[in-house]
Structures are given as C-alpha cells and as structure tokens.
Design an enzyme around this catalytic site. Structure first.
Site, PDB file in Angstrom:
ATOM      1  N   GLU A 281     -45.468  -2.938 -65.502  1.00 61.60           N
ATOM      2  CA  GLU A 281     -46.809  -1.957 -65.231  1.00 61.60           C
ATOM      3  C   GLU A 281     -46.654  -3.133 -64.277  1.00 61.60           C
ATOM      4  O   GLU A 281     -46.733  -4.176 -64.539  1.00 61.60           O
ATOM      5  CB  GLU A 281     -48.012  -1.959 -66.493  1.00 61.60           C
ATOM      6  CG  GLU A 281     -49.123  -1.698 -66.213  1.00 61.60           C
ATOM      7  CD  GLU A 281     -49.805  -1.824 -67.003  1.00 61.60           C
ATOM      8  OE1 GLU A 281     -49.784  -1.121 -68.220  1.00 61.60           O
ATOM      9  OE2 GLU A 281     -50.996  -2.449 -66.153  1.00 61.60           O
ATOM     10  N   GLU A 286     -57.247  -4.613 -60.057  1.00 58.07           N
ATOM     11  CA  GLU A 286     -58.393  -3.855 -61.219  1.00 58.07           C
ATOM     12  C   GLU A 286     -59.589  -4.912 -61.405  1.00 58.07           C
ATOM     13  O   GLU A 286     -59.592  -5.927 -60.868  1.00 58.07           O
ATOM     14  CB  GLU A 286     -57.596  -4.042 -63.591  1.00 58.07           C
ATOM     15  CG  GLU A 286     -56.290  -3.520 -63.289  1.00 58.07           C
ATOM     16  CD  GLU A 286     -56.122  -3.458 -64.634  1.00 58.07           C
ATOM     17  OE1 GLU A 286     -56.066  -3.152 -65.737  1.00 58.07           O
ATOM     18  OE2 GLU A 286     -55.588  -5.104 -65.071  1.00 58.07           O
TER      19      GLU A 286
END
Length: 402
Positions: A281, A286
C-alpha cells in the site's frame, strides 16, 4: 247556513293562534352569527420546490378550518434556518388578509436563484398576531431543492507543470466535462467498515461524487442511508489504470474536521489474489481532520493475510490548513525507492532496505480516492464536525521515464 258559519269560527280562531305562535317563536330567534374567532383556526403549510434557473416564488398557503363571517388577518415574517437572507431567499414580512367567506390566501416568498451546486436549504415563514382567528400551525418550512451542478472552487494554491524533462505523460484526468469517466474509475460501494471501523456508506450517487467546473468532488454527508449515518464515495482505477514507477501529481483541496479522513492512495494490482498487506500500500496523502495542517505519506507491507501491516511514513505540516487552497501531493517512484512530496518539497522516502520481508512496491498499483468518516485512526465525528465535507481534486497526472 248559520250552523256552517258558527262551526267555522273555532277553526279560524285556532288557525290564528297557530300563526301567532309561529310569529312569536320567530321573534325569539336571532340570525346565526357564524363561528367565533376562537373557533376559526389558521394553519400555514410547508413548501418544497426546486430552486430553478429563473425567477422562482414559493407560495405558502394559509388556510382556515371554517369560512369566517368577517375578514381575518395575520402577520408573517421569514426566518433563516440553513438558507440565508438575500443569498438564498428574499427576507419578507407583512400582513396577510383572508376575506370574509374565504378559506385560504397565500404568502409569496421570492427565491434567489443561482447555478451553483449546493445542499438543499431551508427557511421558515412564521405567523403571529392573528385578528379574527387563532393560530393552530404557526410555522411553515420552505425547502429549496438544489437542481444545479456547477461547483465554484477558487483556483488558488500550488500547481505543477504538465511536462517534465525526461518523462512522458502517460495518463491524466483533468476532470473536465460533467461526468466521471467510468473507463478509468469504478465506484466501490458499501458500509463494511473497510477494516478500520469506519462509519460511512460509500455510494455511487451523484451527490457523493461529481465532476463539475474542471474538478472531481468527493462529498461526505451526514445522513441516514442503508443503515449508516454518513455517506461518501470511494473511487478506484483497478483493472483500468494501473502503473509501476514514475511521477504522480495530484492537485487537491482537502476537507477537515474531527473524524474526517481523506486519502489519495494506491494498492498493488495483485490485491485481488494475494490480499492485504502482501499486495503493498502506498499512501500518497492521508489527513486526519482534527489536524488540518498536516498530511501523512506512508507505505504498508507484510505477509499475506494478516490483519496488520508493517509501515513506515512521514508527515508534512504547513502554516494554514490544507482545506484553504490547492496543494499538490506527489510521489517519485523508482525501482526500490519511493519519495513523497508536498508542493515539490520532499518530506519522506522509503527504500528497499527499509522493508523487512518481501518488498512489494516494484509492481503495478492502482489508485484509490476516498473520504472516510470515523474509524480507528481519526476517531468519530463529534459536535465540532460540520457536514458536508468535500475533497476537491483538480487533476491527477502520471509521468514515466522515457
């Protein structure tokens, strides 16, 4: 003949007495005055109507339960709820008259029309000081339904070029037009918690993800939907746009608020066969909404099938907030190395030697754009969180070395 005459006298006398009785009875009765003001009840109805593109008027009906014998009047005034004076509707007050014998009259409120996509909004019309009646229902709610699709976003903030020396532009989405390009993107749907105990239901509705004004907007809303308390959208390019290596630039304005969790990220294209975290990932960006000035870049990896991952990442803070204007979130991705940037400022890098076990990042990955609500990391929304919250993406561009 005389017998006949005398026999008729009692009958005539009786008839006169009967007639006199009716007359006396009639004199004792008064005309029906009709219902009293206390018996006349006034009620105002609510109105729900689309905003429209030209002159629009909401007509609020004020009605009585009975026709009044005399004229009735009542004062009225508008009040804001989520719709604003002069921005969404024209403030109004006055006196409404209902003529004698009539059962209804109308209060006209002018709506301020525009072409901007916005939420449905509400205002009140409130009755007071009735004359000749009593007020039964004092408030009518006006609901202005949005029917526009243009989203205005100030084009302020950082911007990157659409070409770099030594690179070819191999894919871009500038989000022009009015619809998401489903040749590139797929909606992921549902409210599974997504491994993080999130609270939203991801939909494919146009009010959770839409293209307008050269932008993609993902909108998280507080609403009950399919058993969830929030809705949002999650878009992926799996099976459609998958890449290994190169430079990725994503220009976006981020949402904020406790429990809001926007992400621009990637998963290995073999996710469907090996699972997470074995697929790898790459979190390009974020943000947890209670820290609107800080973004995170992170890599996750680990053995197949486990419920946790190894990870390593960095953070970048700015003066101000990432919700104020556009910033560009980038990675430069090479075999055995990934670098993270905000507005061309390097703040974190990962190399093969940093990864214990198998290094999963030298393969094809697909993109994921989403705004989550709640979950393990940001926590849940609270009384300080306002909705809707929007992530606005101006473009995504992928460059690879020539």
């Amino acid at each position: 003949m005389s017998n006949y005459k005398f026999s008729r006298i009692p009958q005539l006398f009786l008839g006169a007495l009967i007639a006199m009785g009716y007359l006396i009875a009639g004199c004792d009765q008064t005309p029906d005055p009709g219902p009293t003001p206390a018996e006349i009840k006034l009620a105002i109805s609510s109105v729900t109507q689309f905003e429209g593109d030209e002159s629009t008027t909401f007509k609020f009906k004020v009605s009585t339960n009975e026709a009044p014998a005399e004229a009735v009047s009542v004062d009225y005034a508008t009040e804001e709820i989520t719709a604003g004076f002069e921005q969404d509707f024209v403030a109004s007050n006055g006196t409404l008259n209902i003529p004698a014998g009539a059962r209804e009259a109308f209060i006209d409120i002018e709506i301020v029309v525009d072409t901007f996509k916005e939420n449905d909004e509400q205002f009140k019309v409130i009755l007071s000081n009735a004359q000749g009646a009593t007020i039964q229902t004092a408030e009518g709610i006006g609901t202005i339904r949005n029917d526009d699709d243009f989203v205005f976003v100030p084009d302020e903030g950082y911007i990157t070029p659409d070409n770099y020396v030594g690179y070819d532009l191999v894919w871009r989405d500038e989000f022009d037009g009015t619809e998401l390009n489903l040749n590139d993107w797929t909606h992921e749907l549902g409210a599974s918690g997504w491994g993080n105990n999130e609270l939203q239901y991801y939909t494919d509705r146009a009010d959770n993800a839409y293209v307008s004004g050269g932008n993609l907007t993902i909108e998280a809303k507080r609403e009950n939907f399919a058993g969830a308390s929030y809705t949002s959208a999650r878009l992926i390019t799996a099976g459609k746009r998958e890449f290994a290596f190169g430079r990725v630039d994503i220009r976006a304005i981020l949402p904020e608020g406790q429990g809001i969790w926007p992400a621009l990220w990637m998963l290995g294209a073999n996710f469907w066969t090996v699972g997470w975290p074995a697929c790898g990932e790459i979190d390009i960006m974020e943000l947890v909404g209670h820290e609107p000035e800080k973004v995170h870049g992170t890599a996750h990896w680990g053995p197949q099938g486990q419920s946790w991952s190894y990870n390593k990442g960095g953070a970048r803070s700015i003066s101000g907030k990432f919700s104020d204007k556009y910033h560009v979130f980038s990675i430069i991705w090479e075999p055995g190395k990934i670098k993270w940037y905000v507005d061309d400022n390097l703040y974190f890098q990962l190399e093969n030697s940093d990864v214990n076990g198998a290094y999963p990042f030298d393969q094809d990955f697909f993109f994921i754009f989403n705004v989550a609500v709640g979950g393990n990391w940001p926590g849940n929304p609270d009384a300080t969180t306002t909705f809707p919250q929007k992530m606005v993406v101006d473009y995504i561009r992928v460059f690879q070395e020539k």
